[in-house]
Design an enzyme around this catalytic site. Structure first.
Site, mmCIF file in Angstrom:
data_model
loop_
_atom_site.group_PDB
_atom_site.id
_atom_site.type_symbol
_atom_site.label_atom_id
_atom_site.label_comp_id
_atom_site.label_asym_id
_atom_site.label_seq_id
_atom_site.Cartn_x
_atom_site.Cartn_y
_atom_site.Cartn_z
ATOM 1 N N ILE A 202 0.855 -1.180 0.068
ATOM 2 C CA ILE A 202 -0.368 0.179 -0.188
ATOM 3 C C ILE A 202 0.912 1.548 -0.051
ATOM 4 C CG2 ILE A 202 -2.096 0.791 0.724
ATOM 5 C CD1 ILE A 202 -2.509 -1.902 0.328
ATOM 6 N N LYS A 203 0.668 2.315 -0.839
ATOM 7 C CA LYS A 203 1.169 3.187 -1.409
ATOM 8 C C LYS A 203 0.464 4.642 -0.350
ATOM 9 C CE LYS A 203 2.841 6.894 -3.987
ATOM 10 N NZ LYS A 203 4.167 7.166 -5.529
#
Length: 291
Positions: A202-203
Site C-alpha cells: 500500500i502506498k
C-alpha cells in the site's frame, strides 16, 4: 540416453542436518507464492525490509511537469541510487535503459488527467504486458470516498486477481477524495480496504497524528508518498517519522527530482530508510553531497 556406467551413487547427504530454506520475512507475505515473494524481495531490501522507490509516473495525468520535462536528462541520473523505479510502460520502453537492472513498479491505472475528475480511472495495462516488461509489481490508485470509489476498487480487484495468476504483486495507491480529510481515520480506512481486497503493498500519505495506527492496522507493507515538494529538511523529517512509526519505505518523486540537488537528496533519503539516520544527520549528508 544417459551413460549408466558413469553415474556415481551419492554419498554425502548430511543426514545429521535438517534441510533449511531461508524465508523472506516481510509483513503479510508469508503465504504468498515463491514468484511473488521473489519479486517483493527485489522491491524490499532483504536485509532491512525497506525500500526507496523513485516515482516519476506523474506524466500519466500531469503531462511534462517541472522536473519531468526530459526523463533521460533529469531522472535517468537518479536510477542508480534508487532501489525501485516507478513509472509508466510508455516511459519504461522509450527512456529507461534495460541494462539498468532495477526492479520496476509499473503504473497500471490511468485514463484521466488533471483537467477532469482524477478518480475516474481504468485499468490501463494488461497483466501480460506487465510480465513482458519484467515488472516486479503493478500499481493503481484507489479513491475511497470519491465519486468513482466503486470503479477504483474494481480496478484494484481486477489487477490483484490477474497478479495472483502470474505471481505479480499489486501496490494500491490511496488517492484522496475531494471531500475527505487527510487524517489518520481516513487513511486507516483506505489502507485497510485496499489490503482487505488483497493488495500486497500500500502506498499512502504520512500524517503527523496517528500514523503509527495506520501502519499497525494495515496487514501488508506501507510505503509513503512524498506528496508536494517540501524543503529538504522537512521532507527528510517526514521520511524519518514515517519509518520510525512503521512504514516499510518511501515512494518519492517531487521531493527528490525537484530538489536543489536530486542526487544528494536521494542519498539522504536512502540513509534514513536503510541506515536509520535521523533527519538532522541525513540533512547534513544532503548538504555535504550537494554540488
Amino acid at each position: 540416453m544417459a551413460d549408466l556406467d558413469d553415474i556415481k551413487d551419492g554419498k554425502d547427504f548430511h543426514t545429521d542436518k535438517p534441510q533449511t530454506n531461508t524465508l523472506f520475512s516481510l509483513k503479510g507475505c508469508g503465504a504468498l507464492d515463491w514468484g511473488m515473494q521473489s519479486r517483493l524481495a527485489r522491491i524490499f531490501n532483504p536485509r532491512t525490509r525497506k525500500t526507496v522507490m523513485l516515482a516519476f509516473d506523474h506524466g500519466y495525468f500531469q503531462g511534462p511537469t517541472t522536473g519531468l520535462e526530459r526523463i533521460d536528462i533529469n531522472i535517468a541520473p537518479l536510477f542508480e541510487y534508487a532501489d525501485v523505479l516507478m513509472c509508466t510502460r510508455g516511459i519504461l520502453r522509450s527512456v529507461v535503459p534495460p541494462a539498468i537492472n532495477k526492479p520496476v513498479v509499473l503504473r497500471a491505472s490511468g485514463a484521466n488527467s488533471i483537467l477532469t475528475e482524477l478518480s475516474n480511472e481504468a485499468v490501463a495495462v494488461a497483466m501480460d504486458d506487465a510480465v513482458r516488461l519484467n515488472s516486479c509489481a503493478a500499481a493503481a490508485q484507489v479513491y475511497i470516498g470519491s465519486e468513482h470509489e466503486h470503479q477504483s476498487i474494481k480496478n484494484i480487484i481486477q489487477l490483484i486477481d490477474a497478479g495472483l495468476r502470474v505471481g505479480m504483486p499489486i501496490m494500491a495507491v490511496t488517492g484522496v477524495g475531494k471531500d475527505m480529510a487527510r487524517d489518520q481515520r481516513y487513511f486507516s480506512l483506505a489502507t485497510r480496504i485496499a489490503a482487505e481486497m488483497g493488495a500486497q503493498i500500500i502506498k499512502t500519505y504520512y500524517v503527523d497524528k496517528g500514523f503509527e495506527r495506520i501502519a499497525a492496522g494495515c496487514p501488508v507493507p506501507i510505503v509513503i508518498a512524498g506528496g508536494k515538494k517540501l524543503p529538504e529538511r522537512e521532507a527528510l523529517e517526514m521520511c524519518y517519522q514515517a519509518i520510525d512509526q512503521g512504514a516499510s519505505g518511501v515512494d518519492m518523486g517531487r521531493n527528490i527530482f525537484q530538489s536543489e540537488d536530486p542526487v544528494a537528496m536521494i542519498k539522504a533519503v536512502h540513509a534514513v530508510v536503510h541506515h536509520n539516520e535521523t533527519a538532522e544527520r541525513a540533512y547534513e549528508l544532503f548538504l555535504s553531497e550537494k554540488g
